[in-house]
Structures are given as C-alpha cells and as structure tokens.
Design a protein around this motif. Sequence first.
Motif, PDB file in Angstrom:
ATOM      1  N   PRO B   4      12.859  12.456   3.923  1.00 25.21           N
ATOM      2  CA  PRO B   4      11.395  12.561   3.942  1.00 25.21           C
ATOM      3  C   PRO B   4      10.877  13.992   3.879  1.00 25.21           C
ATOM      4  CG  PRO B   4      12.172  11.074   5.649  1.00 25.21           C
ATOM      5  CD  PRO B   4      13.377  11.711   5.059  1.00 25.21           C
ATOM      6  N   HIS B   5      11.552  14.930   4.540  1.00 28.82           N
ATOM      7  CA  HIS B   5      10.989  16.265   4.645  1.00 28.82           C
ATOM      8  C   HIS B   5      10.949  17.000   3.311  1.00 28.82           C
ATOM      9  CE1 HIS B   5      15.328  17.018   5.076  1.00 28.82           C
ATOM     10  NE2 HIS B   5      15.048  18.115   4.424  1.00 28.82           N
ATOM     11  N   GLN B   6      11.567  16.402   2.283  1.00 26.42           N
ATOM     12  CA  GLN B   6      11.563  17.078   0.977  1.00 26.42           C
ATOM     13  C   GLN B   6      10.225  16.956   0.254  1.00 26.42           C
ATOM     14  OE1 GLN B   6      14.834  15.024  -0.772  1.00 26.42           O
ATOM     15  NE2 GLN B   6      16.242  16.723  -0.458  1.00 26.42           N
ATOM     16  N   ARG B   7       9.370  16.015   0.663  1.00 25.42           N
ATOM     17  CA  ARG B   7       8.088  15.841  -0.027  1.00 25.42           C
ATOM     18  C   ARG B   7       7.221  17.073   0.177  1.00 25.42           C
ATOM     19  NH1 ARG B   7      10.505  12.889  -2.384  1.00 25.42           N
ATOM     20  NH2 ARG B   7      11.298  10.996  -1.471  1.00 25.42           N
ATOM     21  N   ARG B   8       6.731  17.630  -0.917  1.00 26.22           N
ATOM     22  CA  ARG B   8       5.966  18.874  -0.771  1.00 26.22           C
ATOM     23  C   ARG B   8       4.577  18.808  -1.381  1.00 26.22           C
ATOM     24  NH1 ARG B   8       9.718  23.248  -3.242  1.00 26.22           N
ATOM     25  NH2 ARG B   8       8.083  24.666  -2.552  1.00 26.22           N
ATOM     26  N   ALA B   9       4.384  17.986  -2.401  1.00 25.11           N
ATOM     27  CA  ALA B   9       3.063  17.954  -3.050  1.00 25.11           C
ATOM     28  C   ALA B   9       2.907  16.703  -3.909  1.00 25.11           C
ATOM     29  CB  ALA B   9       2.870  19.195  -3.914  1.00 25.11           C
ATOM     30  N   ILE B  10       1.644  16.383  -4.209  1.00 27.72           N
ATOM     31  CA  ILE B  10       1.312  15.257  -5.087  1.00 27.72           C
ATOM     32  C   ILE B  10       0.481  15.783  -6.261  1.00 27.72           C
ATOM     33  CG2 ILE B  10      -0.008  13.098  -5.259  1.00 27.72           C
ATOM     34  CD1 ILE B  10       0.509  12.772  -2.225  1.00 27.72           C
ATOM     35  N   VAL B  11       0.831  15.334  -7.460  1.00 26.02           N
ATOM     36  CA  VAL B  11      -0.016  15.636  -8.622  1.00 26.02           C
ATOM     37  C   VAL B  11      -0.515  14.328  -9.217  1.00 26.02           C
ATOM     38  CG1 VAL B  11       0.920  17.895  -9.241  1.00 26.02           C
ATOM     39  CG2 VAL B  11       2.071  15.836 -10.063  1.00 26.02           C
ATOM     40  N   ILE B  12      -1.783  14.296  -9.583  1.00 22.27           N
ATOM     41  CA  ILE B  12      -2.396  13.078 -10.123  1.00 22.27           C
ATOM     42  C   ILE B  12      -3.043  13.385 -11.468  1.00 22.27           C
ATOM     43  CG2 ILE B  12      -4.156  11.272  -9.749  1.00 22.27           C
ATOM     44  CD1 ILE B  12      -3.858  11.700  -6.744  1.00 22.27           C
ATOM     45  N   GLY B  13      -2.832  12.501 -12.443  1.00 20.45           N
ATOM     46  CA  GLY B  13      -3.480  12.651 -13.744  1.00 20.45           C
ATOM     47  C   GLY B  13      -4.232  11.387 -14.106  1.00 20.45           C
ATOM     48  N   PRO B  36      -0.420  18.607  -0.009  1.00 18.67           N
ATOM     49  CA  PRO B  36      -1.486  19.028  -0.933  1.00 18.67           C
ATOM     50  C   PRO B  36      -1.524  18.111  -2.149  1.00 18.67           C
ATOM     51  CG  PRO B  36       0.398  20.496  -1.143  1.00 18.67           C
ATOM     52  CD  PRO B  36       0.746  19.496  -0.061  1.00 18.67           C
ATOM     53  N   ILE B  37      -2.706  17.948  -2.718  1.00 20.70           N
ATOM     54  CA  ILE B  37      -2.888  17.080  -3.885  1.00 20.70           C
ATOM     55  C   ILE B  37      -3.582  17.872  -4.994  1.00 20.70           C
ATOM     56  CG2 ILE B  37      -3.971  14.949  -4.733  1.00 20.70           C
ATOM     57  CD1 ILE B  37      -3.889  13.947  -1.795  1.00 20.70           C
ATOM     58  N   LEU B  38      -3.032  17.802  -6.193  1.00 22.01           N
ATOM     59  CA  LEU B  38      -3.626  18.496  -7.344  1.00 22.01           C
ATOM     60  C   LEU B  38      -3.978  17.453  -8.393  1.00 22.01           C
ATOM     61  CD1 LEU B  38      -0.707  20.896  -7.078  1.00 22.01           C
ATOM     62  CD2 LEU B  38      -3.006  21.829  -7.100  1.00 22.01           C
ATOM     63  N   VAL B  39      -5.192  17.528  -8.918  1.00 21.06           N
ATOM     64  CA  VAL B  39      -5.668  16.489  -9.832  1.00 21.06           C
ATOM     65  C   VAL B  39      -6.150  17.082 -11.152  1.00 21.06           C
ATOM     66  CG1 VAL B  39      -7.265  14.547 -10.133  1.00 21.06           C
ATOM     67  CG2 VAL B  39      -6.470  15.143  -7.841  1.00 21.06           C
ATOM     68  N   VAL B  40      -5.662  16.494 -12.245  1.00 23.21           N
ATOM     69  CA  VAL B  40      -6.285  16.748 -13.552  1.00 23.21           C
ATOM     70  C   VAL B  40      -6.934  15.454 -14.013  1.00 23.21           C
ATOM     71  CG1 VAL B  40      -5.851  17.077 -16.010  1.00 23.21           C
ATOM     72  CG2 VAL B  40      -4.887  18.675 -14.375  1.00 23.21           C
ATOM     73  N   GLN B  41      -8.246  15.536 -14.174  1.00 20.03           N
ATOM     74  CA  GLN B  41      -8.997  14.425 -14.749  1.00 20.03           C
ATOM     75  C   GLN B  41      -9.604  14.964 -16.045  1.00 20.03           C
ATOM     76  OE1 GLN B  41     -12.302  13.212 -12.299  1.00 20.03           O
ATOM     77  NE2 GLN B  41     -12.905  11.570 -13.689  1.00 20.03           N
ATOM     78  N   HIS B  42      -9.416  14.243 -17.131  1.00 18.62           N
ATOM     79  CA  HIS B  42     -10.016  14.700 -18.392  1.00 18.62           C
ATOM     80  C   HIS B  42     -11.539  14.604 -18.287  1.00 18.62           C
ATOM     81  CE1 HIS B  42      -6.175  13.567 -20.837  1.00 18.62           C
ATOM     82  NE2 HIS B  42      -6.038  14.685 -20.156  1.00 18.62           N
ATOM     83  N   ILE B  43     -12.202  15.741 -18.454  1.00 14.50           N
ATOM     84  CA  ILE B  43     -13.669  15.762 -18.427  1.00 14.50           C
ATOM     85  C   ILE B  43     -14.148  16.713 -19.515  1.00 14.50           C
ATOM     86  CG2 ILE B  43     -14.269  15.119 -16.041  1.00 14.50           C
ATOM     87  CD1 ILE B  43     -13.933  18.077 -15.310  1.00 14.50           C
ATOM     88  N   PHE B  79      -9.039  20.029  -7.678  1.00 12.61           N
ATOM     89  CA  PHE B  79      -9.333  19.499  -9.012  1.00 12.61           C
ATOM     90  C   PHE B  79      -9.346  20.611 -10.058  1.00 12.61           C
ATOM     91  CE2 PHE B  79     -10.827  15.065  -9.445  1.00 12.61           C
ATOM     92  CZ  PHE B  79     -10.620  14.633  -8.151  1.00 12.61           C
ATOM     93  N   ALA B  80      -8.825  20.311 -11.246  1.00 16.05           N
ATOM     94  CA  ALA B  80      -8.937  21.258 -12.362  1.00 16.05           C
ATOM     95  C   ALA B  80     -10.398  21.358 -12.777  1.00 16.05           C
ATOM     96  CB  ALA B  80      -8.098  20.794 -13.538  1.00 16.05           C
TER      97      ALA B  80
END
Lengths: 278, 195
Positions: B4-13, B36-43, B79-80
């Motif tokens: 479990p401790h290996q989880r470091r980040a989430i990316v969402i597209g 942390p969560i990083l998101v790319v949403q096409h806009i 968010f990007a």
Amino acid sequence: MESPVDIQDLEIRLLLETMLHRYGYDFRNYTHASLKRRLLQCLAVCNITHISEAIPKIIHDRAFLDQLIYAMSVTVTECFRDPPFYRLLRERVIPLLATYPFINIWHAGCATGEEVYSMAILLQEEGLYNRVRIFATDINGKSLHQAKEGIYTIQNMEEYAQNYQESGGKASLPNYYHSKYDLARMHSSLKENIIFAAHNLATDNVFSETHLVMCRNVLIYFDQTLKNRALRLFDESLVHGGFLCLGTKESLSFSEISDRFTPVSQDLRIFQKKRGIR
Amino acid sequence: MKSPHQRRAIVIGCSAGGLQALRTLLPELPPTYPLPILVVQHIPANSTGLHTTLLNHFCQLPILEANDKDPIRPGWVHFAPAGYHLLVEPNETIALSIDPKVNHSRPSIDLLFESAADVYQKGLIGVLLTGASQDGAQGLLKILHRGGITLVQDPKTAEAPLMPRFAIAIGAATKTLSLKEIGHTLKQLGADTRE
C-alpha cells in the motif's frame, strides 16, 4: 538495480554536458519532462534509437547540434496572445511608459516574433513607436531568423485578427501586413525600431537599461534555479518603476525578486519594479 | 504484489462528458484524502476556469487550476489550465508547457500520464474517463508498463465511450469500472496508503 528509466536519464545528463562543454549551450536547468519529450521526438526523426548515440554526432556535426537546439528551444506563439493582457498593457502601462522621453523594451525569448510585432503595432497605434527601441532576443537562431523575416501564414493571421480586436486594436490587423498568395509579410515600418539578437538567458548577461521586459511563457521551460537567474537579469535591466510582463500562468512567488515588484495586475501577470529600492 | 505505501499520486483524464463524470467521482473522496490528484480535462483554449469553481462547490478536496511550478500537494486536485499542457517534474512540482497540441489537444492527457509515470512509477494510479478522443490511451499504457494501476470507465456507462474503449482495446486497462466503483477503489487505495 537499474531500470530503463534511469539509463535514459543518465543519457540525457551526458548529452546536456556534451552540449555545454563542446559549444557552451547550457540546457541543464530546463524542465525535465518537456526537454526529454522534445529530445526523444527529435532523435526519432533522425532515426536515433538511444539518446547516447547522439553524443558523437553532437561533438562532430555542428549542423546536427543546431537541429537539436531548434527542437529543444522552439516555442509556440501567436499575435496578441491573451488579448486581455494586451488590453491592460494599452490602457494602464503604455500611458506610464509615455512619460519617458525614450523607451527601451526587452522582449526576452521572442521565438518567431509574433508578439514582438504585436507590441510594435500597439506602440504605433498609441503614438509611441518613434521613441522606442525593442530588443527582441532568443537563444534559437532559426526562430530569430523567422522573427526578423516577419512572414507568417495568412491562415494564422486571420486567427490572430480576433485576438487583435479583443485586445482593443484601433484599426484592422490586415493593415499591418502585405498578403501574397497564402503568406503575410509584416510592414517594414514595424521593423524600424526592432533589434533582433541572439541572447541566452542561461549564460548571457544584461546588455541595456530597459523600461519594460516581456518574457511570456519562456520561464515555464526553466527550473526554479534558471528561472531565478532570468528574473535577476530582468530586475537588473529594468529602471525603477519599469514593467515586467510574464505569461498568465507564471508567477513571481517564491522567486528572489518577488519583494522588489508590485503587481499592476496579478491575474495578467504585469508587475512594476518598486521605486526607492537599491 | 504491490504494498500500500507505494501509492503516491493519481492522474485523471477526461474529455467530452468529463465535467459530469468528475462531479460524480471527485465528491466520493474524503477531505483527509492522502494522495495528490492531477487532472487533464479537454477544454477550449479560451475557457475561464469556471469548471474548477463549479467542482469546488461539490467536492470536499481543494480544487485548483495549476500555475507553473506549483508544488504537488497531498489531498489537492490540480487541474490543467486551458491552453497549457500539464506535466510532472522529478521534484514533484508542476510544469506547464505550450508545446504543440498532442492528439489535437492542449492540454493533452498522454503528456500528463507519461510524465507522471516517469516520476511516480509503480506508485501511480491512472484513471481514464469519458471522451470522444484517442488521447490518454498511450499514456495509460505507459503507466501500466511502469507498474502502476490503471482504471478505465466502463464504456457502457460513459457519456462518450470512444476514449475508454480505445484504451481497453490496446490493453491499457487494469480494471474497467463504473464511476461509483472507480470512486470506491480510489477511496480504498487512499485509505490503504494512510495506514
């Protein structure tokens, strides 16, 4: 234990050291992710599989180096990029610049020049252009050559026309270029007071006192160390009360010079150097 | 086996239908969420960041439009911004770029996924949601190759099924789930991380 990723990073480090020691080009403090991607793209075009295979070519083939530098440092730009920025420049900054008898502007990282001509147009419309000198600099010789030529596609210019209108343009953008077939050549009157020159923000120094520095969407490609170096140069070059314009997602926060400037607009990233500081 | 401790980040597209999907997914996560969560949403390039303002009303986590060199913070959703690619630097800060469009998009999901995979390796969780694009599939595959987990929205539940379908077709999905299930999985991965 070594993973393939570590090997690639090692190869990039060696390649950057080679460029520095062979030719004096220092890309070591560019942001890693973009640089790596551009490098891999460029090498793929040249049919080079492993990054390290490029090293002997760099050492012995100057033309290859130029190709690589072009790929690593070219930036995308447009005329009147971020129209609200140009509107604010016109309404709030230009009237203050007009109080100086002669105005020096440094456009650092001007790429292919679209924003330099935007500034020249704006200054012409505001009646300031005849007492202005614009130093437009870039590390990338090929981009700089394109900037000097001032030739763009009609298709792009038609897209920029909307930016120009939204920025508060007083005429019509086609007034500022000659069209031939599908190309647009910027009027020579716009070029009269522009000096295009090579300048490397990573290694070169300040060359003139200036009243306004434009450096938009260049610092996003630098790490914090190199960004600080560039900002120090701008600070050193600017007169007290001079203006610094950055890209709309770039900030002065956490930089060494942040307390020497006050925002004219925080949103549009226009800053003014404080008066009465050393 | 991944500890479990290996989880470091989430990316969402996400692309078409993304706002609605994020409105369902992100409120599932608790205010103490540790990743942390990083998101790319096409806009469109001239968007004004209204979507992040809107999502802030529905989510317990702070949602913000990224500025260049922002530190990536646990429990924050970055968010990007419109018109910029969002990439992750090795020192876990955000780097924006105005490089040409990738898969007709800036921001591009592939660019975020690929740069994050380089930095977080097997600690990365990649999530690909609704969209009418092929962006994100290659990036998701890279996350998988680096040992990360990849969750793809079940195309049957997606407003625009093309993007998830394409990622599944190239073998980039560890699991295919509904939005609720993705939310539950992320919550569980987060809870495991904290222990």
